[in-house]
Design a protein around this motif. Structure first.
Motif, PDB file in Angstrom:
ATOM      1  N   VAL A 258       0.692  -1.214   0.117  1.00  0.00           N
ATOM      2  CA  VAL A 258      -0.005   0.089  -0.059  1.00  0.00           C
ATOM      3  C   VAL A 258       0.895   1.275   0.100  1.00  0.00           C
ATOM      4  CG1 VAL A 258      -1.666   1.391   1.371  1.00  0.00           C
ATOM      5  CG2 VAL A 258      -1.860  -1.044   1.128  1.00  0.00           C
ATOM      6  N   GLY A 259       1.920   1.230   0.825  1.00  0.00           N
ATOM      7  CA  GLY A 259       2.767   2.365   0.816  1.00  0.00           C
ATOM      8  C   GLY A 259       3.386   2.459  -0.585  1.00  0.00           C
ATOM      9  N   ALA A 260       3.870   1.442  -1.313  1.00  0.00           N
ATOM     10  CA  ALA A 260       4.356   1.677  -2.734  1.00  0.00           C
ATOM     11  C   ALA A 260       3.384   2.418  -3.664  1.00  0.00           C
ATOM     12  CB  ALA A 260       4.935   0.253  -3.126  1.00  0.00           C
ATOM     13  N   ILE A 261       2.040   2.052  -3.645  1.00  0.00           N
ATOM     14  CA  ILE A 261       1.164   2.535  -4.166  1.00  0.00           C
ATOM     15  C   ILE A 261       0.895   4.057  -4.013  1.00  0.00           C
ATOM     16  CG2 ILE A 261      -1.284   2.468  -4.813  1.00  0.00           C
ATOM     17  CD1 ILE A 261      -1.360  -0.447  -4.442  1.00  0.00           C
ATOM     18  N   ARG A 262       0.966   4.316  -2.654  1.00  0.00           N
ATOM     19  CA  ARG A 262       0.790   5.822  -2.224  1.00  0.00           C
ATOM     20  C   ARG A 262       1.864   6.725  -2.654  1.00  0.00           C
ATOM     21  NH1 ARG A 262       2.953   8.561   1.752  1.00  0.00           N
ATOM     22  NH2 ARG A 262       3.724   6.484   2.733  1.00  0.00           N
ATOM     23  N   ARG A 263       3.300   6.329  -2.586  1.00  0.00           N
ATOM     24  CA  ARG A 263       4.221   7.035  -3.136  1.00  0.00           C
ATOM     25  C   ARG A 263       4.457   7.005  -4.574  1.00  0.00           C
ATOM     26  NH1 ARG A 263       6.457   3.729   0.931  1.00  0.00           N
ATOM     27  NH2 ARG A 263       7.326   2.479  -0.448  1.00  0.00           N
TER      28      ARG A 263
ATOM     29  N   GLY B  30       3.943  -0.057 -12.744  1.00  0.00           N
ATOM     30  CA  GLY B  30       4.247  -0.698 -11.423  1.00  0.00           C
ATOM     31  C   GLY B  30       3.286  -0.499 -10.300  1.00  0.00           C
ATOM     32  N   VAL B  31       2.398   0.579 -10.559  1.00  0.00           N
ATOM     33  CA  VAL B  31       1.492   0.712  -9.408  1.00  0.00           C
ATOM     34  C   VAL B  31       0.217  -0.329  -9.739  1.00  0.00           C
ATOM     35  CG1 VAL B  31      -0.409   2.224  -8.720  1.00  0.00           C
ATOM     36  CG2 VAL B  31       1.867   3.120  -8.954  1.00  0.00           C
ATOM     37  N   LEU B  32       0.051  -0.607 -11.126  1.00  0.00           N
ATOM     38  CA  LEU B  32      -0.766  -1.487 -11.497  1.00  0.00           C
ATOM     39  C   LEU B  32      -0.593  -2.828 -10.562  1.00  0.00           C
ATOM     40  CD1 LEU B  32      -3.198  -2.898 -12.936  1.00  0.00           C
ATOM     41  CD2 LEU B  32      -1.757  -2.966 -15.004  1.00  0.00           C
ATOM     42  N   VAL B  33       0.856  -3.397 -10.663  1.00  0.00           N
ATOM     43  CA  VAL B  33       1.433  -4.798 -10.068  1.00  0.00           C
ATOM     44  C   VAL B  33       1.187  -4.463  -8.702  1.00  0.00           C
ATOM     45  CG1 VAL B  33       3.269  -6.024  -9.958  1.00  0.00           C
ATOM     46  CG2 VAL B  33       2.558  -5.172 -12.091  1.00  0.00           C
ATOM     47  N   MET B  34       1.450  -3.473  -8.120  1.00  0.00           N
ATOM     48  CA  MET B  34       1.267  -3.263  -6.747  1.00  0.00           C
ATOM     49  C   MET B  34      -0.292  -3.678  -6.274  1.00  0.00           C
ATOM     50  SD  MET B  34       4.355  -2.674  -5.849  1.00  0.00           S
ATOM     51  CE  MET B  34       4.920  -3.699  -7.212  1.00  0.00           C
ATOM     52  N   GLY B  35      -1.160  -3.151  -7.127  1.00  0.00           N
ATOM     53  CA  GLY B  35      -2.587  -3.404  -6.928  1.00  0.00           C
ATOM     54  C   GLY B  35      -2.842  -4.785  -6.930  1.00  0.00           C
TER      55      GLY B  35
ATOM     56  N   PHE C 229       8.610  -3.732  -7.882  1.00  0.00           N
ATOM     57  CA  PHE C 229       8.667  -2.741  -6.771  1.00  0.00           C
ATOM     58  C   PHE C 229       9.903  -2.041  -7.017  1.00  0.00           C
ATOM     59  CE2 PHE C 229      10.947  -1.315  -2.932  1.00  0.00           C
ATOM     60  CZ  PHE C 229       9.838  -0.845  -2.229  1.00  0.00           C
ATOM     61  N   ALA C 230      11.119  -2.904  -7.272  1.00  0.00           N
ATOM     62  CA  ALA C 230      12.455  -2.117  -7.606  1.00  0.00           C
ATOM     63  C   ALA C 230      12.278  -1.354  -9.198  1.00  0.00           C
ATOM     64  CB  ALA C 230      13.503  -3.334  -7.842  1.00  0.00           C
ATOM     65  N   LEU C 231      11.608  -1.788 -10.073  1.00  0.00           N
ATOM     66  CA  LEU C 231      11.275  -0.783 -11.070  1.00  0.00           C
ATOM     67  C   LEU C 231      10.699   0.432 -10.896  1.00  0.00           C
ATOM     68  CD1 LEU C 231      10.124  -3.654 -13.703  1.00  0.00           C
ATOM     69  CD2 LEU C 231      12.037  -1.895 -14.164  1.00  0.00           C
ATOM     70  N   LEU C 232       9.712   0.575 -10.004  1.00  0.00           N
ATOM     71  CA  LEU C 232       9.124   1.779  -9.230  1.00  0.00           C
ATOM     72  C   LEU C 232      10.070   2.690  -8.692  1.00  0.00           C
ATOM     73  CD1 LEU C 232       5.629   0.881  -8.091  1.00  0.00           C
ATOM     74  CD2 LEU C 232       6.097   2.466  -9.636  1.00  0.00           C
ATOM     75  N   TRP C 233      10.954   1.967  -7.764  1.00  0.00           N
ATOM     76  CA  TRP C 233      12.155   2.779  -7.081  1.00  0.00           C
ATOM     77  C   TRP C 233      13.009   3.252  -7.994  1.00  0.00           C
ATOM     78  CZ3 TRP C 233      16.554  -0.372  -4.265  1.00  0.00           C
ATOM     79  CH2 TRP C 233      17.468   0.645  -3.706  1.00  0.00           C
ATOM     80  N   ARG C 234      13.609   2.336  -8.760  1.00  0.00           N
ATOM     81  CA  ARG C 234      14.487   3.062  -9.831  1.00  0.00           C
ATOM     82  C   ARG C 234      13.802   4.169 -10.546  1.00  0.00           C
ATOM     83  NH1 ARG C 234      18.580  -0.391 -11.938  1.00  0.00           N
ATOM     84  NH2 ARG C 234      18.003   0.156 -13.841  1.00  0.00           N
ATOM     85  N   ASN C 235      12.329   4.102 -11.040  1.00  0.00           N
ATOM     86  CA  ASN C 235      11.927   5.142 -11.725  1.00  0.00           C
ATOM     87  C   ASN C 235      11.878   6.556 -11.052  1.00  0.00           C
ATOM     88  OD1 ASN C 235      11.003   5.022 -14.634  1.00  0.00           O
ATOM     89  ND2 ASN C 235       9.209   5.682 -13.699  1.00  0.00           N
ATOM     90  N   SER C 236      11.667   6.455  -9.619  1.00  0.00           N
ATOM     91  CA  SER C 236      11.382   7.450  -8.831  1.00  0.00           C
ATOM     92  C   SER C 236      12.565   8.396  -8.666  1.00  0.00           C
ATOM     93  CB  SER C 236      10.929   7.073  -7.591  1.00  0.00           C
ATOM     94  OG  SER C 236      12.168   6.582  -6.586  1.00  0.00           O
ATOM     95  N   ARG C 237      13.824   7.843  -9.166  1.00  0.00           N
ATOM     96  CA  ARG C 237      15.304   8.400  -8.817  1.00  0.00           C
ATOM     97  C   ARG C 237      15.300   9.278 -10.181  1.00  0.00           C
ATOM     98  NH1 ARG C 237      18.181   3.158  -7.493  1.00  0.00           N
ATOM     99  NH2 ARG C 237      19.170   3.295  -9.456  1.00  0.00           N
ATOM    100  N   GLY C 238      14.719   9.522 -10.900  1.00  0.00           N
ATOM    101  CA  GLY C 238      14.728  10.473 -12.174  1.00  0.00           C
ATOM    102  C   GLY C 238      15.834  10.174 -12.886  1.00  0.00           C
TER     103      GLY C 238
END
Length: 426
Positions: free
Chosen positions: A369-374, A386-391, A414-423
């Motif tokens: 849930v935290g991953a979706i929120r962030r 990535g958010v779709l997969v978390m859902g 989840f790792a793909l979302l994290w890497r994506n957030s680093r810009g």
């Protein structure tokens, strides 16, 4: 792939080889060793936000090992090496997945481009479709793996271990009132195949359609059309619901011409399916919800047993006394349907409740849930996917076990979302 990214390529692209050798889902434990070495050499290690919840989940599992010898009321089972082996294997898998996420997040974009990682998942999707077709057309295909030959009999005979090391094309069940083969190759069981296919489909579309040229898009259309055959023959209602919710999610979240094109594609696909010979099979499956009573009994018994150790659970699964039909337990010559799955086998949520108590279940839900929120505001193709997969994780946790391969794919997403957030990726 050369350089420090080779372990993840070996895991995803080389997965059919792992499966044939008998490692299958256990391959993540093997590749976690070089991943850990690579991490150790590039200290300090970056850690994603919210990952403390996963660390607490593993710490709680360590504590739950103190309850392995205990037997909650309403359950039975012998305290033997099988219970310890199952506990140790799950602990190794949780730890290996933790290492994998940190490894992926600490590789630079130059060492492992995001698109390359997404396309590796797409390659595994093609492998999954091929395995599904094998399960439909050659369901009896099976063989003894090298790992199975090398393991001691008392280990290889464990049901949990057997599913991991013995390659089979399909799992045969009486879902429609007669023996129905449900595809599972190259994964550990039919439900894992369904969960993995839906997650990999998301990344296949992103990597090979969204970021693909004309030829790649033709290839995607052909493979997805072929995938419809094992998707239907899997008789997997959870998979069907997941795919439906995925389409609804995308229609809501994409905009403009993309939404119009998506709606048009869905309408065409729906009409084509309704006119195909696959549609009656879906109707038959929906008319025969044969597993509902089994799941209701097992979930109720799981929650009742966990109530006697609500904070740390029992470290491993247990068997209930009786099943949904009778107070007796186990298959007999006159009652082949009297057997039942162990408690916690009807979904990752229930597995966590029996093995780690309600605390473990809360930590697991909070992590995703935290991953979706962030990452909800990330509207890039990788962010949306990535958010779709978390859902999907939160949907599948009530019907599918996360271990072994599904959880690996959840955490890679989840790792793909994290890497994506680093810009680092445009």
């Amino acid at each position: 792939m050369r350089g420090p990214a080779w372990p993840i390529a070996a895991l995803l692209v080389g997965y059919p080889v792992w499966w044939a050798l008998g490692f299958g889902g256990l391959s993540v434990i093997v590749v976690a060793v070089p991943m850990a070495v690579i991490l150790w050499r590039r200290r300090p290690i970056r850690v994603p936000r919210g990952f403390g919840l996963w660390l607490l989940l593993i710490a709680g599992y360590l504590v739950s090992g103190l309850m392995l010898a205990e037997m909650p009321p309403g359950t039975y089972g012998e305290i033997g090496p099988g219970r310890v082996v199952g506990y140790a294997m799950r602990l190794a898998l949780y730890t290996a997945i933790l290492i994998m996420v940190l490894y992926l997040g600490n590789l630079t974009e130059r060492e492992l481009p995001q698109l390359r990682l997404v396309r590796m998942l797409g390659v595994l999707f093609v492998t999954t479709v091929a395995g599904g077709l094998l399960g439909v057309f050659v369901p009896s295909f099976t063989f003894t793996s090298p790992v199975e030959l090398l393991l001691p009999d008392w280990v290889a005979a464990n049901s949990f271990v057997q599913n991991l090391i013995h390659p089979t094309a399909a799992q045969t069940q009486k879902v429609l009132g007669f023996a129905s083969p449900r595809p599972e190759a190259p994964f550990e069981w039919a439900n894992a195949w369904g969960s993995n296919l839906s997650v990999l489909l998301v990344w296949f579309v992103v990597g090979w359609w969204v970021y693909g040229g004309r030829r790649r898009k033709i290839f995607v259309a052909a493979v997805v059309a072929l995938a419809a055959i094992p998707v239907v023959y899997s008789l997997n209602r959870g998979l069907w619901i997941g795919l439906g919710l995925a389409v609804a999610y995308l229609i809501v979240r994409v905009r403009g011409r993309t939404r119009v094109a998506l709606c048009g594609a869905v309408a065409v696909a729906a009409v084509a399916f309704a006119l195909s010979p696959l549609a009656p099979l879906v109707a038959q499956r929906l008319d025969r919800p044969h597993s509902n009573d089994i799941r209701a009994f097992t979930v109720t018994a799981t929650v009742a047993a966990a109530g006697h150790s609500p904070l740390i659970g029992y470290g491993n699964t247990r068997n209930a006394l009786g099943n949904h039909r009778t107070i007796t337990t186990g298959r007999t010559e006159w009652c082949e349907g009297c057997g039942h799955p162990p408690l916690g086998s009807d979904g990752q949520l229930w597995l966590l409740i029996i093995t780690q108590g309600f605390t473990g279940a809360v930590l697991y839900v909070a992590f995703f849930v935290g991953a979706i929120r962030r990452h909800w505001t990330d509207r890039s193709p990788i962010g949306l996917a990535g958010v779709l997969v978390m859902g999907l994780v939160l949907l599948y946790m009530v019907v599918y076990d996360g271990l072994v391969t599904p959880l690996c794919l959840y955490l890679i997403s989840f790792a793909l979302l994290w890497r994506n957030s680093r810009g680092e990726v445009t």
